[in-house]
Design a protein around this motif. Structure first.
Motif, mmCIF file in Angstrom:
data_model
loop_
_atom_site.group_PDB
_atom_site.id
_atom_site.type_symbol
_atom_site.label_atom_id
_atom_site.label_comp_id
_atom_site.label_asym_id
_atom_site.label_seq_id
_atom_site.Cartn_x
_atom_site.Cartn_y
_atom_site.Cartn_z
ATOM 1 N N LYS A 565 -14.995 41.155 -7.782
ATOM 2 C CA LYS A 565 -14.765 39.812 -7.241
ATOM 3 C C LYS A 565 -15.057 39.779 -5.740
ATOM 4 C CE LYS A 565 -11.150 36.428 -6.250
ATOM 5 N NZ LYS A 565 -9.716 36.099 -6.316
ATOM 6 N N VAL A 566 -14.519 40.768 -5.014
ATOM 7 C CA VAL A 566 -14.741 40.841 -3.561
ATOM 8 C C VAL A 566 -16.232 40.960 -3.263
ATOM 9 C CG1 VAL A 566 -14.354 42.233 -1.490
ATOM 10 C CG2 VAL A 566 -12.455 41.797 -3.071
ATOM 11 N N THR A 567 -16.898 41.831 -4.023
ATOM 12 C CA THR A 567 -18.328 42.063 -3.808
ATOM 13 C C THR A 567 -19.126 40.785 -4.020
ATOM 14 O OG1 THR A 567 -18.112 44.377 -4.511
ATOM 15 C CG2 THR A 567 -20.318 43.402 -4.587
ATOM 16 N N LYS A 568 -18.864 40.083 -5.104
ATOM 17 C CA LYS A 568 -19.612 38.858 -5.404
ATOM 18 C C LYS A 568 -19.315 37.758 -4.385
ATOM 19 C CE LYS A 568 -20.336 39.541 -10.367
ATOM 20 N NZ LYS A 568 -20.033 39.054 -11.732
ATOM 21 N N THR A 569 -18.094 37.686 -3.901
ATOM 22 C CA THR A 569 -17.724 36.684 -2.890
ATOM 23 C C THR A 569 -18.522 36.905 -1.611
ATOM 24 O OG1 THR A 569 -15.482 36.525 -3.803
ATOM 25 C CG2 THR A 569 -15.818 35.703 -1.549
ATOM 26 N N LEU A 570 -18.632 38.167 -1.202
ATOM 27 C CA LEU A 570 -19.391 38.495 0.011
ATOM 28 C C LEU A 570 -20.885 38.275 -0.203
ATOM 29 C CD1 LEU A 570 -17.397 41.676 1.014
ATOM 30 C CD2 LEU A 570 -17.644 39.650 2.449
ATOM 31 N N GLN A 571 -21.390 38.707 -1.345
ATOM 32 C CA GLN A 571 -22.820 38.537 -1.626
ATOM 33 C C GLN A 571 -23.212 37.062 -1.632
ATOM 34 O OE1 GLN A 571 -23.106 40.706 -5.331
ATOM 35 N NE2 GLN A 571 -23.889 42.570 -4.313
ATOM 36 N N ALA A 572 -22.319 36.210 -2.126
ATOM 37 C CA ALA A 572 -22.610 34.774 -2.180
ATOM 38 C C ALA A 572 -22.789 34.187 -0.783
ATOM 39 C CB ALA A 572 -21.490 34.046 -2.916
ATOM 40 N N LYS A 573 -22.240 34.859 0.227
ATOM 41 C CA LYS A 573 -22.372 34.407 1.614
ATOM 42 C C LYS A 573 -23.475 35.164 2.360
ATOM 43 C CE LYS A 573 -19.084 31.297 1.812
ATOM 44 N NZ LYS A 573 -19.362 29.886 2.173
ATOM 45 N N GLY A 574 -24.267 35.953 1.606
ATOM 46 C CA GLY A 574 -25.385 36.665 2.221
ATOM 47 C C GLY A 574 -25.016 37.968 2.889
ATOM 48 N N VAL A 575 -23.816 38.476 2.639
ATOM 49 C CA VAL A 575 -23.377 39.738 3.240
ATOM 50 C C VAL A 575 -23.893 40.897 2.386
ATOM 51 C CG1 VAL A 575 -21.393 41.134 3.958
ATOM 52 C CG2 VAL A 575 -21.326 38.630 4.187
ATOM 53 N N ARG A 576 -24.418 41.932 3.052
ATOM 54 C CA ARG A 576 -24.916 43.116 2.345
ATOM 55 C C ARG A 576 -23.737 44.057 2.075
ATOM 56 N NH1 ARG A 576 -28.527 41.733 6.121
ATOM 57 N NH2 ARG A 576 -27.860 43.272 7.666
ATOM 58 N N VAL A 577 -23.350 44.163 0.822
ATOM 59 C CA VAL A 577 -22.121 44.859 0.452
ATOM 60 C C VAL A 577 -22.393 45.836 -0.674
ATOM 61 C CG1 VAL A 577 -21.507 42.906 -1.044
ATOM 62 C CG2 VAL A 577 -19.743 44.525 -0.368
ATOM 63 N N GLU A 578 -21.728 46.979 -0.625
ATOM 64 C CA GLU A 578 -21.835 47.986 -1.682
ATOM 65 C C GLU A 578 -20.439 48.364 -2.168
ATOM 66 O OE1 GLU A 578 -23.933 51.465 -0.474
ATOM 67 O OE2 GLU A 578 -25.916 50.503 -0.514
ATOM 68 N N PRO A 579 -20.166 48.260 -3.461
ATOM 69 C CA PRO A 579 -18.899 48.768 -4.004
ATOM 70 C C PRO A 579 -19.021 50.267 -4.272
ATOM 71 C CG PRO A 579 -20.162 47.701 -5.728
ATOM 72 C CD PRO A 579 -20.975 47.572 -4.481
ATOM 73 N N ASP A 580 -17.945 50.990 -4.124
ATOM 74 C CA ASP A 580 -17.939 52.432 -4.395
ATOM 75 C C ASP A 580 -16.997 52.692 -5.569
ATOM 76 O OD1 ASP A 580 -17.805 55.167 -4.459
ATOM 77 O OD2 ASP A 580 -17.662 55.410 -2.271
ATOM 78 N N TYR A 581 -17.583 52.796 -6.765
ATOM 79 C CA TYR A 581 -16.779 52.954 -7.984
ATOM 80 C C TYR A 581 -16.532 54.425 -8.339
ATOM 81 C CZ TYR A 581 -17.698 47.984 -8.946
ATOM 82 O OH TYR A 581 -17.762 46.617 -8.882
ATOM 83 N N ARG A 582 -16.962 55.333 -7.509
ATOM 84 C CA ARG A 582 -16.847 56.753 -7.856
ATOM 85 C C ARG A 582 -15.388 57.194 -7.971
ATOM 86 N NH1 ARG A 582 -19.875 59.704 -3.255
ATOM 87 N NH2 ARG A 582 -18.646 58.159 -2.104
ATOM 88 N N ALA A 583 -15.174 58.165 -8.822
ATOM 89 C CA ALA A 583 -13.818 58.691 -9.034
ATOM 90 C C ALA A 583 -13.493 59.742 -7.977
ATOM 91 C CB ALA A 583 -13.698 59.279 -10.435
ATOM 92 N N GLU A 584 -13.522 59.299 -6.716
ATOM 93 C CA GLU A 584 -13.208 60.185 -5.594
ATOM 94 C C GLU A 584 -11.944 59.682 -4.907
ATOM 95 O OE1 GLU A 584 -14.776 62.875 -4.865
ATOM 96 O OE2 GLU A 584 -16.751 62.699 -5.812
ATOM 97 N N LYS A 585 -11.294 60.570 -4.152
ATOM 98 C CA LYS A 585 -10.111 60.156 -3.393
ATOM 99 C C LYS A 585 -10.510 59.167 -2.314
ATOM 100 C CE LYS A 585 -7.383 64.324 -4.224
ATOM 101 N NZ LYS A 585 -6.691 65.486 -3.620
ATOM 102 N N ILE A 586 -9.614 58.241 -1.991
ATOM 103 C CA ILE A 586 -9.921 57.177 -1.043
ATOM 104 C C ILE A 586 -10.241 57.734 0.348
ATOM 105 C CG2 ILE A 586 -7.527 56.746 -0.352
ATOM 106 C CD1 ILE A 586 -10.320 54.125 -0.897
ATOM 107 N N GLY A 587 -9.583 58.811 0.753
ATOM 108 C CA GLY A 587 -9.858 59.422 2.059
ATOM 109 C C GLY A 587 -11.289 59.912 2.154
#
Length: 645
Positions: A565-587
């Motif tokens: 949802k966040v990604t699509k909201t930003l993309q709709a405003k022309g923002v270049r955004v990448e989601p990171d779905y990897r199973a890695e620790k947040i740090g």
């Protein structure tokens, strides 16, 4: 007695034959201790130089550019002496002082290793401690040739043979070491106490690929140890910012041996930055009245013969075909001007039509030598924001001013205006073969250009011999992280090509007249500009230029729907955004995004998903806490639209 006019405007009398160093001692013992050379009537000389007639004299120190060169030139001789002691079979080539230090070229079996440099530094320190007097002497040509032949210095013999018959052949002696050299040098090795050998590279003798490859040792030297340490710290910082290293690490560009030298490949992130720059330039030029053209990448040699490029620039072009065998010889274009001129010539023009401003995003080709190629800065194929303005004489100053205003706007928006210096590049009347032969037109155009630059209040340096073959130019110079200066933008006034291409307009009096042409780039070569921006910002581009502006980082896979949802909201405003779905620790994800110089990281978890917020981490402010998603979108859109830095 002779009269000597000093730097402070005073005049003192001395007996003829007094040396520069003795004048320095008379003025101040402190000055004499730090003196490195003298300037007599504008010519740099040894401290040993004897004054025999009235003159102007400046005592030079390490703080003066020429004084610094004398100090570092002496260091090259200390290096060469150390090499001859440790590697007696090595032959000496040349060893000048350069902007950031010095180098010396040697002909030696195999290259010098890192361990060799350490040993050479240790030997140089011994030579300094030996406090060897440095003595200058001259020899007649035959004696000089015999001395160098007896020493086995074949490169020095070649240099002597290439000098004019009346050349003064001077040598410098330090203990057992003797070298052919014009100088100037210090009086003693003891003054050179802070130095460092920095690297080894290959270099062709006299810069020609046809000659033998020599081993070049680079180094630098200072009068104080702390100055050397500060310099070495700056060099290490520069290495971190070097676009050649950083551009590859950030996956902006790559080079492939099978593709060829000087032919970089822009990867998606680098291509995105260039695309953003191109759109920015083309939109701004259209706003300022430029007309877009699209012209071929190649043409018959006939076109280049009319423009003069075939006579003056053929060696730098990629020629397709053989003039002796083929009826039609083509060449890839090294510039766009003769192509855009055909647009002007497509119909008769009136004085009312002018000025005409043509702009084009042009791919160009130049056959640079392999030794000149460097990352994105000097390449064989590149894209440039090229443009040509066809103007009446009465419009020349106003249109030139408009070009300068456009360029300054571009540089200011990119954040590099303060790093730019200006150079007024003029022709060299002593080398007329390099230029279109019309001395009167050259002088007239250069006077016009100088008046324009002075009226604009531009602080510039003049450079003889740096003009284009068809006219003088204003060059905008930029230094890379290693201190090397490159031209990134040029604005040229052309008095010739309109005549060559029979480009005319009908003036108010009904007569056909020839216009002036202003050749210009607004942002320069995109590849070189990208290199400059990588180094300027250490890869951390302003948000509007960042290839990835936002990374969305979920704490766990449970929040992937909210990430989407966040990604699509930003993309709709022309923002270049990448989601990171990897199973890695947040740090780990945060650290990696930081390494990629992403301007914003949005961390999302249970609370953010429930409250429609994002936890913001930015390059500027680090952890900013939770912000409503809508508020963040408004904020970043404004930042991008304003091209905030």
């Amino acid at each position: 007695m002779i009269k000597i006019a000093l730097k402070d405007g005073s005049v003192k009398e001395y007996e003829a034959g007094i040396s520069v160093i003795d004048v320095a001692k008379d003025l101040s013992e402190g000055l004499a201790r730090v003196a490195t050379a003298g300037s007599v009537n504008g010519k740099t000389v040894d401290l040993r130089f004897e004054l025999n007639e009235d003159c102007e004299l400046s005592i030079l120190t390490f703080n003066d550019e020429e004084g610094k060169k004398a100090f570092r030139h002496t260091t090259t001789h200390i290096l060469a002496q150390a090499v001859r002691r440790l590697f007696p079979e090595a032959k000496l080539a040349i060893g000048p002082a350069i902007e950031e230090g010095f180098y010396y070229d040697f002909d030696k079996e195999g290259s010098f290793s890192a361990e060799d440099l350490e040993k050479l530094e240790a030997e140089m320190k011994k030579i300094v401690k030996e406090e060897l007097p440095i003595e200058r002497f001259e020899l007649a040509r035959e004696e000089a040739l015999k001395l160098m032949n007896d020493m086995g210095e074949t490169y020095k013999v070649e240099l002597i043979n290439d000098l004019p018959e009346d050349a003064v052949l001077s040598f410098y002696k330090m203990g057992e070491f003797v070298d052919l050299c014009a100088g100037p040098h210090l009086m003693n090795t003891k003054f050179v106490k802070a130095f460092k050998l920095t690297q080894v590279a290959g270099a062709y003798w006299r810069g020609s690929e046809k000659n033998k490859m020599l081993s070049r040792i680079y180094g630098t030297s200072f009068t104080k140890k702390n100055e050397l340490e500060e310099y070495l710290t700056r060099v290490e910082e520069a290495k971190k910012r070097d676009h050649n290293k950083l551009g590859r690490e950030l996956e902006l560009f790559t080079t492939v041996e099978e593709v060829g030298q000087g032919l970089p490949i822009l990867m998606p992130k680098g291509a995105k930055v260039v695309q953003l720059l191109q759109r920015f330039v083309e939109d701004e030029e259209e706003r300022r009245g430029y007309l877009l053209t699209k012209t071929p990448l190649m043409a018959k040699s006939d076109l280049y013969k009319i423009s003069g490029h075939w006579d003056h620039y053929k060696e730098g072009m990629f020629v397709l075909g053989d003039e002796e065998k083929d009826d039609e010889v083509m060449a890839l274009r090294p510039m766009t001007c003769p192509f855009q001129f055909q647009v002007y010539k497509a119909k008769q023009r009136s004085y009312r039509d002018l000025p005409l401003r043509y702009g084009e995003t042009s791919t160009l080709f130049r056959n640079e030598s392999s030794g000149e190629m460097h990352g994105l800065i000097r390449v064989r194929q590149f894209t440039i924001s090229e443009g040509h303005l066809i103007v009446r004489p009465d419009q020349l100053e106003e249109e030139f001013k408009g070009v300068v205003d456009l360029v300054n706007y571009m540089m200011d928006t990119l954040g590099i205006k303060e790093d730019i210096s200006y150079r007024f590049s003029k022709w060299d009347p002593e080398n007329k073969e390099k230029y279109i032969d019309n001395p009167e037109a050259w002088e007239d155009t250069q006077v016009k250009m100088k008046n324009i630059l002075d009226n604009l209040g531009i602080n510039y340096k003049e450079a003889i011999g740096e003009a284009a073959f068809y006219g003088p130019k204003l060059d905008l110079q930029f230094k890379n992280v290693h201190g090397k200066e490159d031209t990134i933008i040029t604005i040229q006034i052309d008095f010739s090509l309109a005549h060559r291409f029979d480009m005319t307009y009908v003036d108010k009096d009904g007569e056909k007249k020839f216009p002036y042409i202003i050749h210009r780039t607004s942002i320069g070569c995109y590849e070189r500009t990208l290199a400059m921006l990588i180094e300027k910002y250490a890869g951390a581009f302003p948000t509007w230029l960042a290839p990835v502006q936002v990374k969305v980082l979920p704490i766990s896979e449970k929040y992937h729907d909210y990430v989407e949802k966040v990604t699509k909201t930003l993309q709709a405003k022309g923002v270049r955004v990448e989601p990171d779905y990897r199973a890695e620790k947040i740090g780990y994800k945060i650290r990696e995004a930081r390494m990629q110089r992403v301007p914003y990281m949005l961390v999302v978890g249970e609370k953010e998903a429930a409250e429609n917020t994002v936890s913001v981490r930015s390059r500027k402010n680090d952890d900013e806490g939770a912000i409503a998603l809508e508020a963040f979108v408004d904020r970043i859109v404004k930042e991008i639209e304003s091209k905030e830095r």
